[in-house]
Design an enzyme around this catalytic site. Structure first.
Site, short mmCIF file in Angstrom:
data_model
loop_
_atom_site.label_atom_id
_atom_site.label_comp_id
_atom_site.label_asym_id
_atom_site.label_seq_id
_atom_site.Cartn_x
_atom_site.Cartn_y
_atom_site.Cartn_z
N ASP A 1 20.13 30.76 -11.05
CA ASP A 1 19.51 32.02 -10.66
C ASP A 1 18.58 31.65 -9.51
O ASP A 1 18.21 30.48 -9.35
CB ASP A 1 18.72 32.59 -11.84
N THR B 1 16.60 42.22 -12.08
CA THR B 1 17.89 42.85 -12.42
C THR B 1 18.45 43.63 -11.24
O THR B 1 19.21 44.59 -11.41
CB THR B 1 17.76 43.77 -13.65
N ARG C 1 22.56 40.31 -0.61
CA ARG C 1 22.98 39.09 0.09
C ARG C 1 21.99 38.70 1.20
O ARG C 1 21.64 37.54 1.34
CB ARG C 1 24.39 39.26 0.67
N ASP D 1 15.36 32.20 -15.45
CA ASP D 1 13.95 32.37 -15.80
C ASP D 1 13.65 33.69 -16.51
O ASP D 1 12.57 33.87 -17.03
CB ASP D 1 13.06 32.30 -14.56
N ASP E 1 15.58 33.79 -7.94
CA ASP E 1 14.17 34.15 -8.02
C ASP E 1 13.55 33.70 -9.34
O ASP E 1 14.10 33.97 -10.39
CB ASP E 1 14.02 35.67 -7.90
N GLU F 1 16.26 49.32 3.22
CA GLU F 1 16.12 49.22 4.67
C GLU F 1 14.71 48.73 5.04
O GLU F 1 14.55 47.86 5.89
CB GLU F 1 16.36 50.61 5.27
N SER G 1 22.78 35.23 -7.97
CA SER G 1 21.61 36.11 -7.89
C SER G 1 22.01 37.57 -7.86
O SER G 1 23.01 37.93 -7.25
CB SER G 1 20.82 35.75 -6.63
N GLU H 1 8.50 36.85 -6.05
CA GLU H 1 8.04 37.99 -6.83
C GLU H 1 6.85 38.70 -6.17
O GLU H 1 6.90 39.90 -5.92
CB GLU H 1 7.62 37.48 -8.19
#
Ligand code: THU
Length: 382
Positions: free
Chosen positions: A8, A46, A113, A168, A10, A71, A109, A17
């Site tokens: 994963d 998520t 992208r 995590d 992040d 955006e 992830s 975060e």
């Protein structure tokens, strides 16, 4: 044997975060809503849609769309990255060393992208460094569904049993577990207890803990070797130096237990016990003696005195050797309560030496003295 590591991103390799929340606060402000860090916390990990819409519904910001927020994020993210080093300690080393070990490396992830690629650059790497980079555009169902990790394993070309997931968040751990892949949780975002209750096979503090492994065998042994053998013991055994038990260290422990016994405070029973434990984590020896009390039931046994002294000095640790000294023949074993307490930190094969003041010595393995310790459900390793 581990052949592929599915990371994963992040919370494991990078910590974006705070950055994401900071941008989120700015975005909602621009839209006329006052957001706070806590509005975002339960919507992390998520995917962008949950992150934006979950927070928006908390704020009553019903006019916000994922596309518009995306955006805004996209336009400021790269700029923000220049101001923060978001690499997790040990992340670069882990990636480089795992590559040296011949392992396939995948990013799995749920982020967009462009964000995944920006984060890879923030690690000082290129997407081509990885065998596989899966982002939001390749999956339909988010974590905790297993899809992302099933795809990750398939794309690296290894069997599920040869892959591991490093995660995590609770949803991420569930995704790995649901995929039937051995899942290692880093306790950066959640507690060890939460990770285990989601089914994690192993909990480590962070990627730094495993960043120096340059062989698949050593990584496998470190992550799963100990846990597998110790299913009933050592809920908190902290692996140490791995050095064999040397004779002179054993002798030192015996002397320590006998000398601690001299300090026993036993005006009621006149029965003196000494104990010594050898820390598997530091190689240090800690002593204990029994301490009685006018209220008989409040008596502290020598063994628990030794182990609590050790923990007060080092925190959670492993015990490689326990010596108990008494005047009995044959020398007395620890009581059942002490064995239960010790089982938290001992292994099945932790050596226990019982000695008597007259020089007798009897050796056991910990599991001979306590074959079936009670282990709390969330601490069971399988
Ligand atoms: N005692 C210990 O120190 N360790 C044990 O495992 C069993 C008993 C002490 C407690 C008390 O002071 C005395 O022995 C008699 O029970």
């Amino acid at each position: 044997m581990i052949k592929a590591v599915l990371f994963d991103m992040d919370g494991v390799l990078v910590d974006s975060e705070d950055l994401s929340i900071g941008i989120g606060i700015r975005y909602f402000e621009k839209k006329g809503y006052k957001a706070d860090k806590k509005n975002f916390l339960s919507h992390l990990g998520t995917g962008m849609a949950d992150f934006v819409l979950g927070t928006a519904s908390e704020l009553g910001a019903l006019d916000v769309t994922v596309e518009d927020a995306d955006e805004f994020y996209h336009s400021v993210y790269a700029q923000e990255l220049k101001k923060h080093d978001i690499a997790m300690p040990g992340a670069r080393e882990a990636l480089e060393n795992f590559k040296k070990a011949g392992l396939k490396i995948a990013i799995c992830s749920s982020a967009q992208r462009w964000k995944v690629e920006a984060n890879i650059k923030a690690l000082g790497l290129e997407p081509s460094f990885f065998d596989v980079v899966i982002a939001e555009d390749m999956i339909k169902r988010n974590k905790s569904n297993p899809d992302i990790y099933l795809l990750g394993a398939a794309m690296t070309g290894v069997d599920l049993s040869d892959a591991i997931v490093i995660e995590d968040s609770p949803g991420g751990v569930l995704a790995g577990v649901n995929a039937g892949i051995r899942t290692v949780a880093v306790s950066t975002t959640m507690t060890r207890k939460e990770a285990l209750s989601c089914g994690a096979d192993r909990v480590i503090s962070d990627v730094k803990e495993i960043s120096s492994f340059t062989s698949a065998e050593a990584l496998e042994e470190y992550l799963f070797g100990i846990a597998d053998k110790e299913v009933l013991y050592g809920a908190s055994y902290v692996k140490a130096t791995g050095l064999p038990l040397r004779e002179e260290v054993v002798d030192k422990c015996i002397k320590a237990a006998l000398s601690a016994r001299m300090n026993a405070y036993t005006p009621y029973s006149e029965y003196k016990v000494g104990a010594a434990v050898l820390s598997a984590s530091s190689g240090r020896i800690y002593k204990g003696c029994n301490i009685e009390n006018s209220s008989y039931g409040a008596t502290i046994c020598a063994e628990r005195n030794a182990v609590t002294t050790a923990l007060a000095a080092e925190g959670a640790l492993g015990i490689d050797l326990l010596v108990v000294a008494s005047e009995d023949y044959p020398p007395a074993p620890p009581c059942a309560v002490c064995l239960q307490v010790l089982s938290e930190f001992a292994k099945a094969d932790t050596k226990v030496i019982l000695v008597s003041t007259s020089g007798e010595k009897v050796e056991y393995s910990f599991s001979e003295l306590l074959p079936k310790p009670f282990v709390f459900p969330t601490m069971r390793k399988s």
